[in-house]
Scaffold this active site. Structure first.
Site, short mmCIF file in Angstrom:
data_model
loop_
_atom_site.label_atom_id
_atom_site.label_comp_id
_atom_site.label_asym_id
_atom_site.label_seq_id
_atom_site.Cartn_x
_atom_site.Cartn_y
_atom_site.Cartn_z
N ASP A 1 0.81 -1.22 0.00
CA ASP A 1 0.00 0.00 0.00
C ASP A 1 0.84 1.27 0.00
O ASP A 1 2.02 1.24 0.34
CB ASP A 1 -0.85 0.04 1.28
N TYR B 1 6.64 -9.68 7.65
CA TYR B 1 6.50 -8.23 7.79
C TYR B 1 6.95 -7.82 9.19
O TYR B 1 6.84 -8.60 10.13
CB TYR B 1 5.03 -7.81 7.64
#
Lengths: 255, 255
Positions: free
Chosen positions: B52, B111
């Site tokens: 994103d 992540y």
């Protein structure tokens, strides 16, 4: 009239350093302007360290005098609401009217210089560290650092543009920490000449790379000649992390 | 025609995410354009993770096909000379012609989400962490993280804009590390739904603050309803740190 002390953190990337100058926007200028807006007074702060363009701080110190009705300890919060995200006041407090951030008896400043040592640059660290791809011998750099610690004439580690009265300074600590690709030089002392930390780091990196032996750093100190030392490393790796005034309570106003 | 795989690090601050879209410049678009310039071909890369806007990566993966004469392993260096400083190719290599970054049998993505937990924000971390001033109970967050690990239907942790065929995913690891003001959530799994990591972190922060008990996170998972979980934390704290394809040598071209 009160004298108010600010402790200031900033990302220096977007600024032409601390001190007001004609060529671009500076940290001092932004704070002056926002303080003017808050107090309705024409305010000029006095800073402890006039950091260079691109250099960062976690705790620079500045003072100003004001008749503001904003309580000194609330000034940080009031100012932060007006300041851009890259400048943060982390503390505000009243000090004695003659307290000056550069002329206290006993000041210890601490800087860190961050190096990213890896095959490729890390884009997340490009604005806060100096990228170096060559192998560094940390043990040799630590050995060389021993010749920097102590009271010396640091003329070899001073940009020729200085206007310092003396080039003698005392370095209390110079440590080198390695964690993965991050190498951090941490240096404390009673004051630093213009570009001194960046020239010391540039010289130690030459030792780490094998261009100088650790012993040659002793000779470089003794040479008292800027041309003897290594290059000035770039500003983005440098952070002013602390200014310790070793204050006794008589210098502080009780809140 | 060769298929070349790139491992890409980037600071997502200046980009509208990975994937080409009409509203702003994206990482994919910048790489496509520079590859076009280098090869003289019209190249569209295929990325593994369409991160994103504002999200960072240390090792996203992309492939493209080309007749270029530039050796695959030299492509990283050639591209880095053309790319802006906030995008760095850390590896380039030839892979089999049918190798696809999203359709391998066994993929583990990792992540990290970075939180700065302090009384005041740190301006040097504002673009790479989420600032939180309230007290966090790390022990309770770790306890709650135990209910996230494993194979679950993660519908509660998925942005409703998803077009995923199934909301079942497997989380292999979810650790929380604290070092001074830095709190790092590290999460690994076989794939993540849209906004899943950021909703998990938002939910764990609510546990840390005392709004939810750790046990309530078990109920939130079981609810399979986005409204049951916490808020989506902002993008700048998120970094894609690794994509592990668990490759055997048959999938690689010998250099």
């Amino acid at each position: 009239m009160k004298r108010i002390r600010l402790t200031v953190a900033y990302d220096g990337t977007a600024y032409c350093g601390w001190q007001v100058q004609p060529n671009g926007i500076t940290i001092e200028e932004v704070i002056n302007r926002k303080l003017g807006g808050l107090t309705g007074e024409d305010i000029t702060i006095i800073g402890a360290s006039r950091t260079d363009s691109g250099v960062h701080a976690l705790a620079n110190v500045a003072v100003f005098d004001s008749d503001t009705t904003i309580p000194p300890d609330r000034m940080a919060i009031a100012l932060n609401q007006k300041l851009p995200d890259d400048i943060v006041i982390i503390k505000s407090e009243e000090v004695l009217p003659d307290w000056h951030p550069r002329y206290q008896k006993n000041i210890t400043k601490t800087y860190e210089y961050h190096v990213t040592n890896a095959p490729f640059p890390n884009p997340l660290k490009r604005l806060t560290s100096f990228f170096v791809s060559y192998h560094l011998d940390i043990g040799k750099m630590r050995e060389a650092a021993g010749y920097i610690v102590g009271e010396h004439d640091f003329a070899s580690f001073c940009n020729i543009r200085t206007n310092a009265l003396t080039t003698v300074r005392r370095v209390d600590e110079l440590s080198i920490r390695q964690e993965g690709e991050d190498i951090t030089f941490r240096i404390s002392g009673n004051g630093f000449l213009y570009n001194m930390v960046r020239i010391i780091v540039g010289t130690l990196l030459r030792v780490g790379r094998g261009f100088y032996t650790p012993e040659q750093v002793k000779e470089i100190v003794e040479a008292r000649n800027r041309k003897a030392a290594g290059v000035t490393v770039p500003p983005q790796g440098l952070v002013l992390v602390e200014i310790d005034y070793h204050e006794d309570e008589t210098q502080k106003i009780e809140q």
